[in-house]
Structure formats: structure tokens, C-alpha cells
Design an enzyme around this catalytic site. Structure first.
Site, PDB file in Angstrom:
ATOM      1  N   ASN A   1       0.855  -1.198   0.000  1.00 10.63           N
ATOM      2  CA  ASN A   1       0.000   0.000   0.000  1.00 10.63           C
ATOM      3  C   ASN A   1       0.886   1.240   0.000  1.00 10.63           C
ATOM      4  O   ASN A   1       2.111   1.140  -0.016  1.00 10.63           O
ATOM      5  CB  ASN A   1      -0.959  -0.028   1.196  1.00 10.63           C
ATOM      6  CG  ASN A   1      -0.210  -0.099   2.511  1.00 10.63           C
ATOM      7  OD1 ASN A   1       0.537   0.806   2.844  1.00 10.63           O
ATOM      8  ND2 ASN A   1      -0.378  -1.194   3.239  1.00 10.63           N
TER       9      ASN A   1
ATOM     10  N   PRO B   1      -3.202 -11.589  10.380  1.00  5.60           N
ATOM     11  CA  PRO B   1      -3.533 -11.364  11.794  1.00  5.60           C
ATOM     12  C   PRO B   1      -3.697  -9.875  12.050  1.00  5.60           C
ATOM     13  O   PRO B   1      -3.056  -9.060  11.382  1.00  5.60           O
ATOM     14  CB  PRO B   1      -2.302 -11.898  12.530  1.00  5.60           C
ATOM     15  CG  PRO B   1      -1.206 -11.911  11.527  1.00  5.60           C
ATOM     16  CD  PRO B   1      -1.848 -12.104  10.184  1.00  5.60           C
ATOM     17  N   ASP B   2      -4.582  -9.533  12.973  1.00  5.54           N
ATOM     18  CA  ASP B   2      -4.763  -8.122  13.329  1.00  5.54           C
ATOM     19  C   ASP B   2      -3.864  -7.835  14.537  1.00  5.54           C
ATOM     20  O   ASP B   2      -4.131  -8.304  15.646  1.00  5.54           O
ATOM     21  CB  ASP B   2      -6.234  -7.843  13.648  1.00  5.54           C
ATOM     22  CG  ASP B   2      -6.481  -6.342  13.740  1.00  5.54           C
ATOM     23  OD1 ASP B   2      -5.739  -5.664  14.487  1.00  5.54           O
ATOM     24  OD2 ASP B   2      -7.389  -5.850  13.050  1.00  5.54           O
TER      25      ASP B   2
HETATM   26  O1  C5P Z   1      -8.651  -2.401  10.314  1.00  9.75           O
HETATM   27  P1  C5P Z   1      -7.781  -1.256   9.911  1.00  9.75           P
HETATM   28  O2  C5P Z   1      -6.651  -1.687   9.037  1.00  9.75           O
HETATM   29  O3  C5P Z   1      -8.488  -0.102   9.341  1.00  9.75           O
HETATM   30  O4  C5P Z   1      -7.174  -0.750  11.309  1.00  9.75           O
HETATM   31  C1  C5P Z   1      -6.157   0.184  11.388  1.00  9.75           C
HETATM   32  C2  C5P Z   1      -5.397  -0.010  12.656  1.00  9.75           C
HETATM   33  O5  C5P Z   1      -5.211  -1.389  12.916  1.00  9.75           O
HETATM   34  C3  C5P Z   1      -4.002   0.558  12.560  1.00  9.75           C
HETATM   35  O6  C5P Z   1      -3.595   0.954  13.853  1.00  9.75           O
HETATM   36  C4  C5P Z   1      -3.192  -0.618  12.074  1.00  9.75           C
HETATM   37  O7  C5P Z   1      -1.827  -0.510  12.423  1.00  9.75           O
HETATM   38  C5  C5P Z   1      -3.861  -1.757  12.783  1.00  9.75           C
HETATM   39  N1  C5P Z   1      -3.846  -3.025  12.046  1.00  9.75           N
HETATM   40  C6  C5P Z   1      -3.164  -4.081  12.574  1.00  9.75           C
HETATM   41  N2  C5P Z   1      -3.161  -5.288  11.939  1.00  9.75           N
HETATM   42  C7  C5P Z   1      -3.855  -5.474  10.804  1.00  9.75           C
HETATM   43  C8  C5P Z   1      -4.569  -4.398  10.245  1.00  9.75           C
HETATM   44  C9  C5P Z   1      -4.547  -3.192  10.891  1.00  9.75           C
HETATM   45  O8  C5P Z   1      -2.527  -3.912  13.609  1.00  9.75           O
HETATM   46  N3  C5P Z   1      -3.833  -6.638  10.218  1.00  9.75           N
END
Ligand code: C5P
Length: 402
Positions: A209, A305-306
Site C-alpha cells: 500500500n 492477523p490483526d
Molecule cells: O482495520 P484497519 O486496518 O483499518 O485498522 C487500522 C489499525 O489497525 C491501525 O492501527 C493498524 O496498524 C492496525 N492493524 C493491525 N493489523 C492489521 C490491520 C490493521 O494492527 N492486520
């Protein structure tokens, strides 16, 4: 984190003086400028040429030298420093300091100094244990002189015991700690993520990105400047490594999560990376070939993973303050507020990344801080200024929680 700090290094005559060029290098790598004063004894063990080369400065030796006095008198030498470091500090120079003897440039500069003094003693174990040295150390400590070491171990003289000078890295850490004292985030450990992630399609192609890493890197830089022990886990970015920050460089989201978990425990986590939401399920080790009447490949994606949600739910290992970013193109506040609840973090920094805002990759950012208390709209400002404001809020929050 010694950016902009001036250290006057006094090298007295112990065998450990051979470690001083390395010490100068390490202090300079951390951002300090170092000017050296060498005693006659010190010059028996290390040359002014070596110290001058690594400090990129003149090395001062003579009290009664017309050139030295014209260029830089003994008063100015110590007054222009932020810290005077005596390494190695021999029994002799410690005795002179304790008794106010000023018979060469080093001891005169020390007497004339109005700056903090840190000594790294180095001597034979019997000299260290000698009652005269014990009394001199006690006198100096009472006057506010700080000490690092000596360490226990083998000595150049063949004996074993307390008296080895601390290693250059330990001394540089002590200098670092010295400057952190009094900073608002001293003792606070921070983890910051920054940049994009690259998710391989095959060995040469990847999904990514437009994140530049500017915001995350600026946050890590200001936290370190405020005294926090800071780790920055970054995806591929062209931003320079911020001074005084431990860097962990990764490519993929899975690697980023593993690096973040390895940095725990921390007090604060600020996850500013634009982590790719998906990765290619089966990224092969051979380049995908085009050609002939072959159809374009179909990429099958799986969710990454988030990291933010994982750290927010880390139980005992959960940082005290977890801050996420929300890059949105529509309904910024509503989506970001929802995200705060879904991810379980404490604060969300929400920003509009519609292409016309120029936020992605640009220098400025317009953000809204979403906390339990509500929404704060911050003015459009540079990413460095956003980092400063966020750090200020963090300091306020941590100090009011004490
Ligand atoms: O869900 P989204 O990508 O919009 O969320 C943004 C926040 O979540 C940011 O702080 C980003 O660093 C974190 N994020 C994460 N892991 C992911 C996706 C997003 O830690 N896989």
C-alpha cells in the site's frame, strides 16, 4: 538517545584507555559529539591521533599550550560540555578530583567544570580497595559525582577482582541513562509500528500500500526524545531510522506481529503501520510465468492477523495504553469509533486518506483523536507535529494516572 549532546571525555592513564576510541565511536553513533582531553598517562596507552580520528575533533593535552588556550581554554572546554565523562578514571585522577588538585589540563578542566561528572573507574583491585580510594570515592559521590563500574574480572595485571573499566557499550548506556533522567517518559517502554507491509505473491511480486512510514517514524522519534525506551517495528520504508530507537525491520504482517510480540512487555503500543489486511494464500517460491494463452493467475487471499486487536487482548502482556490508527476514506469518525470498540484499543487516531487529502505519502495529516471521553479534532499539521501532540497527550495521561 544522545542527539545533540556534548560530552567532554577525559582519558586518564590506565590500560583501559585502549577502549576509548571504541567508546567515542559508540557515543557518536548514539548522536553525541565528543571532545577528548588526554592526560600524559593516558597518552602512554592511546594516541591523540586515534582519539582525534574517531572524535573528528582536536584532542586537548596541554595546560600551558598557547595554541590550546587560544582555541579552547580549560574553562571553556568543560563549560561547553553537557557532561564530563572520565574514562578510564584512575586512582590518581579520582584522588586529584577529591582533593582539588589541578596540575594538568584534565584535572584543571574538572575543577573548573560546572557540569555533571560521570566517572568510569579502572584500576588494580588493591588500588580500588585501598582506603584512600574508598574515601575519595565517598567524597566525590557526596559531591554528586556519578560512577559506572568498575566491573569484576580478569585484569591486565594478571589479578582478578573489582577494577576493570565497564565496557564501552555499558558506559554509553550509563551516559544515555544520565540524559534520560528528568525526561517525562524516562522508564516508559514504547512499541511503535510504521510503514506498509509487503505480502509476497511470488519471489518478485508483492501486494503493498502507499504508506510511507512518515507518521510512525515521527512518533517513535519523539517518544525516544522524551526518554522512552522505544522499539520501532517497521515495514519497508525509505524514512531514516529515528535516533535512539531500537529498529526491527520486517516485510510481512505475520513477521510484524511476531516482532511486536517479541518486543513485549511495553507500557505503550502505538500501531501506526498500514498493515495489509490480506496475504496471498500460497505464495510460491518460483516466479509465476505469463505467456501463450495462459490465463492471468487467480490470487487467493487469506486474512492477515490483526496486530492491534491481538495486542489489545494480550491479557497480562497488554500494554497500559494501546493506540491504533484508522485510515478511512468515508465516514471517518463513525468508522474509527466503531474500530476502537472492535479492536479493543484505548485510543484511535483517525485520518482521512481520500487521495485528494494527500495524507498517504505526504508530509501533513489531519487527525481526530478518539478516546473513551469522545472525539477531538486536531488541525491540519505536519506528521511530526501530530507526533508531538500525541506524545504530549501520552505524557499527560501517564502522569495523571500516577
Ligand atoms: O482495520 P484497519 O486496518 O483499518 O485498522 C487500522 C489499525 O489497525 C491501525 O492501527 C493498524 O496498524 C492496525 N492493524 C493491525 N493489523 C492489521 C490491520 C490493521 O494492527 N492486520
Amino acid at each position: 538517545m544522545l542527539e545533540g549532546k556534548k560530552v567532554l571525555l577525559i582519558v586518564s592513564g590506565g590500560i583501559a584507555a585502549y577502549k576509548c576510541p571504541d567508546l567515542v565511536r559508540r557515543l557518536r553513533q548514539r548522536g553525541a559529539s565528543v571532545r577528548c582531553v588526554l592526560t600524559n598517562g593516558g597518552a602512554e596507552f592511546v594516541t591523540p591521533l586515534a582519539l582525534g580520528a574517531v572524535s573528528e575533533d582536536k584532542v586537548y593535552q596541554e595546560l600551558f599550550s598557547l595554541t590550546d588556550e587560544n582555541e579552547m581554554g580549560h574553562i571553556r572546554l568543560s563549560r561547553e560540555a553537557d557532561l564530563v565523562l572520565v574514562a578510564p578514571a584512575t586512582a590518581n585522577i579520582l584522588a586529584k578530583m577529591a582533593h582539588g588538585i589541578a596540575d594538568d589540563l584534565a584535572s584543571t578542566a574538572l575543577m573548573a567544570s560546572d557540569k555533571p561528572i560521570l566517572c568510569a573507574p579502572a584500576m588494580n583491585v588493591r588500588m580500588w580497595e585501598n582506603p584512600a580510594t574508598r574515601e575519595n570515592i565517598a567524597t566525590l559521590a557526596k559531591r554528586g559525582v556519578a560512577f559506572i563500574g568498575p566491573e569484576e574480572g580478569d585484569m591486565a595485571c594478571g589479578e582478578w577482582g573489582l577494577g576493570r573499566m565497564s565496557e564501552p557499550d555499558q558506559i554509553a548506556d550509563a551516559v544515555d541513562d544520565f540524559f534520560r533522567q528528568g525526561l517525562p517518559l524516562n522508564g516508559i517502554r514504547s512499541l511503535v509500528t510504521s510503514g506498509p507491509t509487503f505480502e509476497p505473491i511470488d519471489p518478485v511480486r508483492y501486494l503493498a500500500n502507499r504508506s510511507s512510514g512518515k507518521q510512525g517514524h515521527a512518533i517513535a522519534a519523539v517518544l525516544a526524545r522524551l526518554g522512552s525506551t522505544t522499539t520501532l517495528v517497521t515495514g519497508p520504508s525509505h524514512q531514516p531510522d529515528p535516533a535512539g530507537v531500537k529498529m526491527i525491520k520486517v516485510e510481512t504482517a505475520v513477521q510484524m506481529l511476531a516482532a511486536c510480540e517479541s518486543a513485549l512487555p511495553v507500557d505503550i503500543a502505538i500501531l501506526a503501520a498500514a498493515v495489509s489486511d490480506w496475504r496471498v494464500e500460497a505464495a510460491g517460491t518460483s516466479k509465476i510465468k505469463k505467456g501463450g494463452d495462459k490465463k492471468p493467475p487467480q490470487l487467493s487471499l487469506v486474512e492477515n492477523p490483526d496486530i492491534l486487536a491481538t495486542l489489545s487482548a494480550a491479557g497480562n502482556a497488554r500494554p497500559r495504553l494501546v493506540i491504533g490508527f484508522a485510515a478511512e476514506t468515508d465516514d471517518v469518525i463513525a468508522n474509527a469509533t466503531k474500530k476502537r470498540a472492535q479492536k479493543g484499543c484505548d485510543w484511535i487516531v483517525a485520518n482521512d486518506v481520500k487521495p485528494e487529502t494527500g495524507t498517504f505519502g505526504g508530509d501533513a495529516n489531519t487527525v481526530h483523536l478518539i478516546t473513551e471521553e469522545g472525539v477531538e479534532d486536531w488541525p491540519k499539521q505536519s506528521k511530526a507535529a501530530v507526533a508531538d501532540c500525541l506524545a504530549e497527550r501520552i505524557v499527560d495521561t501517564l502522569t495523571s494516572a500516577q
